[in-house]
Design a protein around this motif. Sequence first.
Motif, short mmCIF file in Angstrom:
data_model
loop_
_atom_site.label_atom_id
_atom_site.label_comp_id
_atom_site.label_asym_id
_atom_site.label_seq_id
_atom_site.Cartn_x
_atom_site.Cartn_y
_atom_site.Cartn_z
N CYS A 2 0.85 -1.19 0.00
CA CYS A 2 0.00 0.00 0.00
C CYS A 2 0.89 1.24 0.00
O CYS A 2 1.55 1.53 0.98
N CYS A 3 0.88 1.93 -1.12
CA CYS A 3 1.57 3.21 -1.19
C CYS A 3 0.60 4.25 -0.65
O CYS A 3 -0.40 4.56 -1.30
N CYS A 4 0.86 4.73 0.54
CA CYS A 4 -0.06 5.63 1.24
C CYS A 4 -0.32 6.89 0.42
O CYS A 4 0.61 7.52 -0.08
N GLY A 5 -1.58 7.26 0.33
CA GLY A 5 -2.03 8.38 -0.48
C GLY A 5 -1.19 9.65 -0.38
O GLY A 5 -0.74 10.17 -1.41
N PRO A 6 -0.96 10.19 0.82
CA PRO A 6 -0.23 11.45 0.90
C PRO A 6 1.21 11.38 0.40
O PRO A 6 1.76 12.38 -0.03
N GLY A 29 -20.14 -6.54 -6.12
CA GLY A 29 -21.14 -5.99 -7.03
C GLY A 29 -21.55 -4.55 -6.78
O GLY A 29 -22.40 -4.02 -7.47
N LYS A 30 -20.97 -3.91 -5.79
CA LYS A 30 -21.32 -2.53 -5.46
C LYS A 30 -20.11 -1.62 -5.66
O LYS A 30 -18.98 -2.02 -5.41
N PRO A 31 -20.36 -0.37 -6.11
CA PRO A 31 -19.24 0.57 -6.24
C PRO A 31 -18.53 0.76 -4.90
O PRO A 31 -19.16 0.78 -3.85
N SER A 32 -17.23 0.85 -4.96
CA SER A 32 -16.43 0.97 -3.75
C SER A 32 -15.56 2.21 -3.83
O SER A 32 -14.90 2.45 -4.83
N ASP A 33 -15.55 2.98 -2.75
CA ASP A 33 -14.74 4.20 -2.76
C ASP A 33 -13.83 4.29 -1.54
O ASP A 33 -13.38 5.34 -1.16
N PHE A 34 -13.54 3.15 -0.91
CA PHE A 34 -12.64 3.17 0.24
C PHE A 34 -11.34 2.47 -0.13
O PHE A 34 -11.31 1.61 -0.99
N GLY A 35 -10.27 2.87 0.51
CA GLY A 35 -8.98 2.21 0.29
C GLY A 35 -8.40 2.43 -1.08
O GLY A 35 -7.75 1.56 -1.63
N GLU A 36 -8.62 3.61 -1.62
CA GLU A 36 -8.16 3.84 -2.99
C GLU A 36 -6.64 3.77 -3.14
O GLU A 36 -6.14 3.35 -4.17
N ASP A 37 -5.90 4.13 -2.11
CA ASP A 37 -4.43 4.05 -2.22
C ASP A 37 -3.97 2.60 -2.29
O ASP A 37 -3.14 2.24 -3.11
N ARG A 38 -4.53 1.74 -1.46
CA ARG A 38 -4.19 0.32 -1.49
C ARG A 38 -4.63 -0.31 -2.81
O ARG A 38 -3.90 -1.09 -3.42
N HIS A 39 -5.82 0.05 -3.27
CA HIS A 39 -6.35 -0.51 -4.51
C HIS A 39 -5.44 -0.15 -5.69
O HIS A 39 -5.12 -1.00 -6.52
N LEU A 40 -5.04 1.11 -5.75
CA LEU A 40 -4.17 1.54 -6.84
C LEU A 40 -2.81 0.85 -6.77
O LEU A 40 -2.25 0.46 -7.80
N THR A 41 -2.28 0.66 -5.58
CA THR A 41 -1.01 -0.05 -5.43
C THR A 41 -1.13 -1.47 -5.97
O THR A 41 -0.26 -1.93 -6.72
N ILE A 42 -2.21 -2.17 -5.62
CA ILE A 42 -2.41 -3.55 -6.10
C ILE A 42 -2.54 -3.57 -7.62
O ILE A 42 -1.96 -4.43 -8.29
N LEU A 43 -3.29 -2.61 -8.18
CA LEU A 43 -3.41 -2.55 -9.64
C LEU A 43 -2.05 -2.35 -10.30
O LEU A 43 -1.75 -2.96 -11.33
N MET A 44 -1.23 -1.51 -9.71
CA MET A 44 0.12 -1.27 -10.25
C MET A 44 0.95 -2.56 -10.21
O MET A 44 1.61 -2.91 -11.20
N LEU A 45 0.90 -3.26 -9.09
CA LEU A 45 1.66 -4.51 -8.97
C LEU A 45 1.14 -5.56 -9.94
O LEU A 45 1.93 -6.28 -10.56
N LYS A 46 -0.19 -5.67 -10.08
CA LYS A 46 -0.76 -6.64 -11.01
C LYS A 46 -0.35 -6.35 -12.44
O LYS A 46 -0.19 -7.26 -13.24
N ALA A 47 -0.16 -5.06 -12.78
CA ALA A 47 0.22 -4.67 -14.14
C ALA A 47 1.71 -4.85 -14.39
O ALA A 47 2.20 -4.60 -15.49
N ARG A 76 -12.46 1.62 7.86
CA ARG A 76 -12.32 1.77 6.40
C ARG A 76 -11.05 1.10 5.92
O ARG A 76 -11.03 0.38 4.92
N TRP A 77 -9.96 1.33 6.64
CA TRP A 77 -8.68 0.75 6.24
C TRP A 77 -8.71 -0.77 6.35
O TRP A 77 -8.14 -1.47 5.51
N ALA A 78 -9.36 -1.29 7.38
CA ALA A 78 -9.47 -2.75 7.53
C ALA A 78 -10.28 -3.35 6.38
O ALA A 78 -9.90 -4.38 5.82
N ARG A 79 -11.39 -2.71 6.02
CA ARG A 79 -12.19 -3.19 4.88
C ARG A 79 -11.36 -3.20 3.61
O ARG A 79 -11.42 -4.14 2.82
N SER A 80 -10.59 -2.15 3.42
CA SER A 80 -9.73 -2.05 2.24
C SER A 80 -8.70 -3.18 2.23
O SER A 80 -8.46 -3.80 1.19
N THR A 81 -8.10 -3.44 3.37
CA THR A 81 -7.10 -4.51 3.47
C THR A 81 -7.71 -5.84 3.07
O THR A 81 -7.14 -6.57 2.25
#
Length: 167
Positions: A2-6, A29-47, A76-81
């Motif tokens: 997780c590359c922390c947002g700030p 199945g629902k839009p998610s708007d929490f943990g965007e920094d962790r999500h983006l880090t995972i997407l980067m690693l997957k790519a 929020r952070w736990a859900r993201s994890t």
Amino acid sequence: MCCCGPCAMYRRSALTLLLDQYEAQFFRGKPSDFGEDRHLTILMLKAGFRTEYVPDAIAATVVPHSLGPYLRQQLRWARSTFRDTFLALRLLPELDGYLTLDVIGQNLGPFLLAISTLAALAQLLIGGSIPWWTGLTIAAMTMVRCSVAALRARELRFIGFSLHTPI
């Protein structure tokens, strides 16, 4: 993991490739708007991109000033994890051993802590006391994890993260 947002910085070309996936976050199945920094880090690693930790990076951010907002932030952070661990499972064999241990610890640790706490409460209700080894086990699990992080980062202050365990 997780590359922390700030503190996070990304190559524009890398971000452009992943922007559609990043903006279309869904969980169960629902839009998610929490943990965007962790999500983006995972997407980067997957790519196939890599992440880098810079220990002397400094950033300013807004933090909760009272317990209620702090606990909501931690939830929020736990859900993201938990959510993004499912995205990262395929990455585990390719990751550094410490990152694999950290991913497992971030998910298995709270689960074991919850079971330990429930077992202690049941023991208290049934037997009138909590075994001393329950607290010792929880403290030991926490100290081992924090000690590994402290050794790896060469930062003794990481042992202080063990105080975060009850939260």
